[in-house]
Design a protein around this motif. Structure first.
Motif, PDB file in Angstrom:
ATOM      1  N   HIS A 151       0.855  -1.338   0.022  1.00 21.28           N
ATOM      2  CA  HIS A 151      -0.059  -0.096   0.200  1.00 21.28           C
ATOM      3  C   HIS A 151       1.122   1.253  -0.047  1.00 21.28           C
ATOM      4  CE1 HIS A 151      -3.977  -1.807   0.342  1.00 21.28           C
ATOM      5  NE2 HIS A 151      -3.215  -2.950   1.129  1.00 21.28           N
ATOM      6  N   ASN A 152       1.800   1.350  -0.974  1.00 20.76           N
ATOM      7  CA  ASN A 152       2.459   2.547  -1.281  1.00 20.76           C
ATOM      8  C   ASN A 152       2.311   3.127  -2.524  1.00 20.76           C
ATOM      9  OD1 ASN A 152       4.291   3.991   1.008  1.00 20.76           O
ATOM     10  ND2 ASN A 152       4.359   1.542   1.541  1.00 20.76           N
ATOM     11  N   ALA A 153       3.194   3.957  -3.215  1.00 20.81           N
ATOM     12  CA  ALA A 153       3.179   4.357  -4.546  1.00 20.81           C
ATOM     13  C   ALA A 153       4.383   3.998  -5.457  1.00 20.81           C
ATOM     14  CB  ALA A 153       2.775   5.912  -4.429  1.00 20.81           C
ATOM     15  N   LEU A 154       4.983   3.081  -5.361  1.00 20.14           N
ATOM     16  CA  LEU A 154       6.144   2.426  -5.726  1.00 20.14           C
ATOM     17  C   LEU A 154       5.870   2.158  -7.226  1.00 20.14           C
ATOM     18  CD1 LEU A 154       7.775   0.217  -2.967  1.00 20.14           C
ATOM     19  CD2 LEU A 154       8.525   2.270  -3.845  1.00 20.14           C
ATOM     20  N   GLN A 155       6.521   2.867  -8.254  1.00 19.07           N
ATOM     21  CA  GLN A 155       6.423   2.466  -9.524  1.00 19.07           C
ATOM     22  C   GLN A 155       7.540   1.734 -10.035  1.00 19.07           C
ATOM     23  OE1 GLN A 155       6.176   6.443 -11.160  1.00 19.07           O
ATOM     24  NE2 GLN A 155       4.236   6.828 -10.599  1.00 19.07           N
ATOM     25  N   GLN A 156       8.793   1.900  -9.707  1.00 17.67           N
ATOM     26  CA  GLN A 156       9.750   0.744 -10.201  1.00 17.67           C
ATOM     27  C   GLN A 156      10.635   0.490  -8.986  1.00 17.67           C
ATOM     28  OE1 GLN A 156      11.986   2.142 -13.348  1.00 17.67           O
ATOM     29  NE2 GLN A 156      12.125   3.963 -12.577  1.00 17.67           N
ATOM     30  N   LEU A 157      11.610  -0.574  -8.893  1.00 21.16           N
ATOM     31  CA  LEU A 157      12.672  -0.792  -8.118  1.00 21.16           C
ATOM     32  C   LEU A 157      13.725  -0.838  -8.891  1.00 21.16           C
ATOM     33  CD1 LEU A 157      10.587  -3.771  -6.570  1.00 21.16           C
ATOM     34  CD2 LEU A 157      10.951  -1.628  -5.539  1.00 21.16           C
ATOM     35  N   VAL A 158      14.790   0.166  -8.637  1.00 22.61           N
ATOM     36  CA  VAL A 158      15.855   0.238  -9.270  1.00 22.61           C
ATOM     37  C   VAL A 158      16.878  -0.880  -8.817  1.00 22.61           C
ATOM     38  CG1 VAL A 158      17.923   1.792  -9.972  1.00 22.61           C
ATOM     39  CG2 VAL A 158      15.340   2.659  -9.486  1.00 22.61           C
ATOM     40  N   PRO A 159      17.571  -1.648  -9.630  1.00 20.74           N
ATOM     41  CA  PRO A 159      18.077  -3.072  -9.136  1.00 20.74           C
ATOM     42  C   PRO A 159      19.094  -2.577  -7.638  1.00 20.74           C
ATOM     43  CG  PRO A 159      18.025  -3.059 -11.321  1.00 20.74           C
ATOM     44  CD  PRO A 159      17.296  -1.826 -10.933  1.00 20.74           C
ATOM     45  N   PRO A 160      20.065  -1.803  -7.663  1.00 20.82           N
ATOM     46  CA  PRO A 160      20.586  -2.194  -6.334  1.00 20.82           C
ATOM     47  C   PRO A 160      20.162  -1.743  -5.085  1.00 20.82           C
ATOM     48  CG  PRO A 160      21.703  -0.245  -7.695  1.00 20.82           C
ATOM     49  CD  PRO A 160      20.593  -0.655  -8.415  1.00 20.82           C
ATOM     50  N   SER A 161      18.980  -1.099  -5.076  1.00 21.31           N
ATOM     51  CA  SER A 161      18.236  -0.710  -3.851  1.00 21.31           C
ATOM     52  C   SER A 161      17.855  -1.904  -2.849  1.00 21.31           C
ATOM     53  CB  SER A 161      16.823  -0.176  -4.182  1.00 21.31           C
ATOM     54  OG  SER A 161      16.031  -0.537  -5.070  1.00 21.31           O
ATOM     55  N   LEU A 162      17.767  -2.954  -3.413  1.00 19.70           N
ATOM     56  CA  LEU A 162      17.516  -4.103  -2.346  1.00 19.70           C
ATOM     57  C   LEU A 162      18.534  -5.189  -2.288  1.00 19.70           C
ATOM     58  CD1 LEU A 162      13.700  -5.062  -4.006  1.00 19.70           C
ATOM     59  CD2 LEU A 162      14.120  -3.600  -1.883  1.00 19.70           C
ATOM     60  N   GLU A 163      19.646  -4.901  -3.000  1.00 17.12           N
ATOM     61  CA  GLU A 163      20.648  -5.862  -3.152  1.00 17.12           C
ATOM     62  C   GLU A 163      21.436  -6.388  -1.552  1.00 17.12           C
ATOM     63  OE1 GLU A 163      23.238  -5.113  -6.554  1.00 17.12           O
ATOM     64  OE2 GLU A 163      24.772  -5.564  -5.205  1.00 17.12           O
ATOM     65  N   HIS A 164      21.146  -5.691  -0.791  1.00 17.92           N
ATOM     66  CA  HIS A 164      22.106  -5.832   0.535  1.00 17.92           C
ATOM     67  C   HIS A 164      20.973  -6.394   1.597  1.00 17.92           C
ATOM     68  CE1 HIS A 164      25.669  -3.814  -0.840  1.00 17.92           C
ATOM     69  NE2 HIS A 164      24.929  -2.830  -1.256  1.00 17.92           N
ATOM     70  N   LEU A 165      20.067  -6.830   1.179  1.00 12.76           N
ATOM     71  CA  LEU A 165      19.085  -7.452   2.200  1.00 12.76           C
ATOM     72  C   LEU A 165      19.263  -8.843   2.276  1.00 12.76           C
ATOM     73  CD1 LEU A 165      15.741  -5.551   1.035  1.00 12.76           C
ATOM     74  CD2 LEU A 165      17.240  -5.064   3.010  1.00 12.76           C
ATOM     75  N   GLU A 166      20.524  -9.521   2.451  1.00 13.31           N
ATOM     76  CA  GLU A 166      20.903 -10.610   2.285  1.00 13.31           C
ATOM     77  C   GLU A 166      20.375 -11.813   3.297  1.00 13.31           C
ATOM     78  OE1 GLU A 166      25.017 -10.371   4.416  1.00 13.31           O
ATOM     79  OE2 GLU A 166      24.807  -9.433   2.607  1.00 13.31           O
ATOM     80  N   SER A 167      19.424 -11.094   4.440  1.00 11.51           N
ATOM     81  CA  SER A 167      18.884 -11.900   5.277  1.00 11.51           C
ATOM     82  C   SER A 167      17.237 -11.810   5.222  1.00 11.51           C
ATOM     83  CB  SER A 167      19.061 -11.326   6.859  1.00 11.51           C
ATOM     84  OG  SER A 167      20.613 -11.403   6.898  1.00 11.51           O
ATOM     85  N   LEU A 168      16.847 -11.083   4.130  1.00 12.17           N
ATOM     86  CA  LEU A 168      15.442 -10.997   3.945  1.00 12.17           C
ATOM     87  C   LEU A 168      14.617 -12.318   3.603  1.00 12.17           C
ATOM     88  CD1 LEU A 168      13.328  -8.354   4.152  1.00 12.17           C
ATOM     89  CD2 LEU A 168      13.572  -8.441   1.735  1.00 12.17           C
ATOM     90  N   GLU A 169      13.604 -12.491   4.306  1.00 18.67           N
ATOM     91  CA  GLU A 169      12.904 -14.048   4.250  1.00 18.67           C
ATOM     92  C   GLU A 169      11.475 -13.480   3.630  1.00 18.67           C
ATOM     93  OE1 GLU A 169      12.675 -15.927   7.702  1.00 18.67           O
ATOM     94  OE2 GLU A 169      14.994 -16.298   7.726  1.00 18.67           O
ATOM     95  N   LYS A 170      10.920 -12.074   3.995  1.00 14.83           N
ATOM     96  CA  LYS A 170       9.607 -11.929   3.565  1.00 14.83           C
ATOM     97  C   LYS A 170       9.465 -10.535   3.081  1.00 14.83           C
ATOM     98  CE  LYS A 170       5.227 -12.348   5.931  1.00 14.83           C
ATOM     99  NZ  LYS A 170       4.536 -12.721   7.089  1.00 14.83           N
ATOM    100  N   LEU A 171       9.059 -10.146   1.762  1.00 13.71           N
ATOM    101  CA  LEU A 171       8.908  -8.924   0.929  1.00 13.71           C
ATOM    102  C   LEU A 171       7.540  -8.494   0.705  1.00 13.71           C
ATOM    103  CD1 LEU A 171      10.259  -6.391   0.007  1.00 13.71           C
ATOM    104  CD2 LEU A 171      11.144  -7.730  -1.747  1.00 13.71           C
ATOM    105  N   ASP A 172       7.031  -7.444   1.205  1.00 14.77           N
ATOM    106  CA  ASP A 172       5.691  -7.241   0.598  1.00 14.77           C
ATOM    107  C   ASP A 172       5.564  -6.006  -0.227  1.00 14.77           C
ATOM    108  OD1 ASP A 172       2.952  -6.904   0.346  1.00 14.77           O
ATOM    109  OD2 ASP A 172       2.239  -7.670   2.310  1.00 14.77           O
ATOM    110  N   LEU A 173       5.474  -6.164  -1.484  1.00 14.87           N
ATOM    111  CA  LEU A 173       5.611  -4.950  -2.346  1.00 14.87           C
ATOM    112  C   LEU A 173       3.821  -4.935  -3.075  1.00 14.87           C
ATOM    113  CD1 LEU A 173       8.720  -5.597  -4.073  1.00 14.87           C
ATOM    114  CD2 LEU A 173       8.224  -3.732  -2.750  1.00 14.87           C
ATOM    115  N   SER A 174       3.066  -5.540  -2.360  1.00 14.33           N
ATOM    116  CA  SER A 174       1.717  -5.732  -2.842  1.00 14.33           C
ATOM    117  C   SER A 174       0.906  -4.329  -2.908  1.00 14.33           C
ATOM    118  CB  SER A 174       0.903  -6.576  -2.282  1.00 14.33           C
ATOM    119  OG  SER A 174       0.533  -6.283  -1.009  1.00 14.33           O
ATOM    120  N   HIS A 175      -0.072  -4.074  -3.771  1.00  9.19           N
ATOM    121  CA  HIS A 175      -0.872  -2.597  -3.664  1.00  9.19           C
ATOM    122  C   HIS A 175       0.212  -1.647  -3.934  1.00  9.19           C
ATOM    123  CE1 HIS A 175      -4.518  -4.736  -2.403  1.00  9.19           C
ATOM    124  NE2 HIS A 175      -3.657  -5.578  -1.799  1.00  9.19           N
TER     125      HIS A 175
END
Ligand SMILES: *[C@@H]1O[C@H](CO)[C@@H](O)[C@H](O)[C@H]1NC(C)=O
Ligand SMILES: *[C@@H]1O[C@H](CO)[C@@H](O)[C@H](O)[C@H]1NC(C)=O
Length: 370
Positions: A151-175
């Motif tokens: 529930h945000n207004a994200l339009q795109q995800l530019v590649p390096p922006s998530l790159e360091h989330l090496e422990s991430l198990e759950k990512l919610d980008l819905s809505h």
């Protein structure tokens, strides 16, 4: 007193006075921060468990308050009007594990906003107005296990922006408003198990969008605008247990897209698409239903949009008729071939008989002549 002694005394005096100044300053700072955090805990937020849990929910705060206790473990800043997150806002909160920033009217996240939160495990920024993430968004967040951005207004995800989330198990980008996924967007998320991307505007699922997600189990892509899926788009997902594609714009799919899922078992959801029901589609679904490692959860709800005669009909109810036209064509062709063959045989037989008769007649003539 010799000049040198005087000099030494002066030096010593200066030294001790500097030392005491520093001590005073340290005490002052320490005292101030204590006063700051107690003031914060008394007047602005609620602090619990020796200030480990700080609740600043819905306090009409327009910025992150100063003087947050250094030992804060959980900080809830939800329901405020923060508008933006400035650089190094949370500096010094080394103990922070859970940070809630939901429903806080956040529009912009500056670079280094989460600087020094290297032990943070859960970050909730759902229900804001965030339209982009800074390129260094994930830089300090290598311990993060759960990131909520729904529930945000994200339009795109530019590649390096998530790159360091090496422990991430759950990512919610819905809505959100995501239209495309660049190849490599999720690169580096080697522990990601759940990826929620439903209710966005994705149109084509391209090869490489979901590469390097070796343990992804759940991929929800329902309620997008997906009309095309490239054949190998899901091929790298060896752990995928559920693939949700319901409520999209799919008219046709290739069986190979699903066959390429080399998993021990994957559940598929494909209802709510404008399926164009023909013999090809019937074959694709029959194959999906017959392959052991694929489970179509909502086959009863898969309905046709085209052709108009079948609009709204469940594919499960009409699928045996879909190849009837083709069966009829095959029958007609077979019939035509048979007729031709029989015709040829009959003609051949007729010719043979005629010839035999001709010989017989010739023989009789010969005999009569003799
Ligand atoms: C949805 O996809 C169609 C093409 O299949 C495209 O014409 C349309 O603009 C897309 N809608 C949005 C809102 O992106
Ligand atoms: C099928 O659709 C109905 C009505 O929309 C819904 O209640 C039901 O849960 C769906 N079943 C499956 C298996 O998706």
């Amino acid at each position: 007193m010799s000049p040198s002694a005087a000099c030494r005394g002066d030096f010593q005096n200066r030294h001790t006075s500097q030392l005491s100044k520093m001590l005073v300053l340290t005490f002052l700072l320490f005292g101030l921060s204590q006063v700051g955090s107690s003031r914060l805990c008394t007047y602005i937020c609620q602090c619990y468990e020796h200030s480990d849990l700080v609740d600043c929910r819905a306090r009409k705060l327009t910025s992150v308050p100063h003087g947050l206790p250094h030992g804060t473990w959980l900080l809830d800043l939800g329901g405020n009007v923060l508008t933006e997150l400035r650089s190094r806002t949370f500096t010094g909160l080394w103990s922070l594990r859970i940070l809630v920033l939901s429903e806080s009217h956040i529009q912009q996240i500056h670079t280094q906003a989460f600087y020094s939160l290297s032990f943070l495990e859960k970050l909730d920024m759902s229900r804001n107005h965030i339209s982009e993430l800074p390129v260094d968004f994930s830089q300090s967040l290598s311990s993060l296990r759960e990131l909520r951005l729904e529930h945000n207004a994200l339009q795109q995800l530019v590649p390096p922006s998530l790159e360091h989330l090496e422990s991430l198990e759950k990512l919610d980008l819905s809505h959100n408003n995501i239209h495309t996924l660049e190849p490599g967007t999720f690169r580096g998320l080697s522990r990601l198990r759940h990826l929620y991307l439903h209710s966005n505007w994705l149109g084509t699922i391209r090869e490489g969008s979901f590469s390097m997600l070796p343990v992804l189990e759940l991929l929800l892509l329902g309620q997008n605008n997906i009309s095309r899926i490239e054949t190998d788009a899901f091929a790298p997902l060896h752990s995928l247990a559920l693939l949700g594609l319901e409520g999209n714009q799919l008219e046709h799919v290739k069986f190979k897209i699903f066959l390429n899922l080399h998993t021990s078992g994957t559940h598929l959801q494909l209802a709510g698409n404008p399926w164009s029901c023909d013999c090809d589609l019937h074959r694709v679904f029959s194959k999906i239903l017959s392959v052991r490692h694929l489970h179509l959860d909502d086959y009863r709800n898969v309905t046709c949009r085209e052709p108009w005669q079948l609009a709204g009909a469940a594919l499960a109810g009409v699928d045996s008729q879909l190849c009837m036209a083709e069966t009829a064509t095959v029958l007609i062709i077979t019939g035509a071939v048979l007729v031709t063959v029989i015709g040829a045989l009959v003609t051949a037989e007729h010719n043979r008989k005629n010839k035999a008769k001709g010989w017989k007649e010739a023989d009789t003539q010969d005999l009569q002549e003799k």
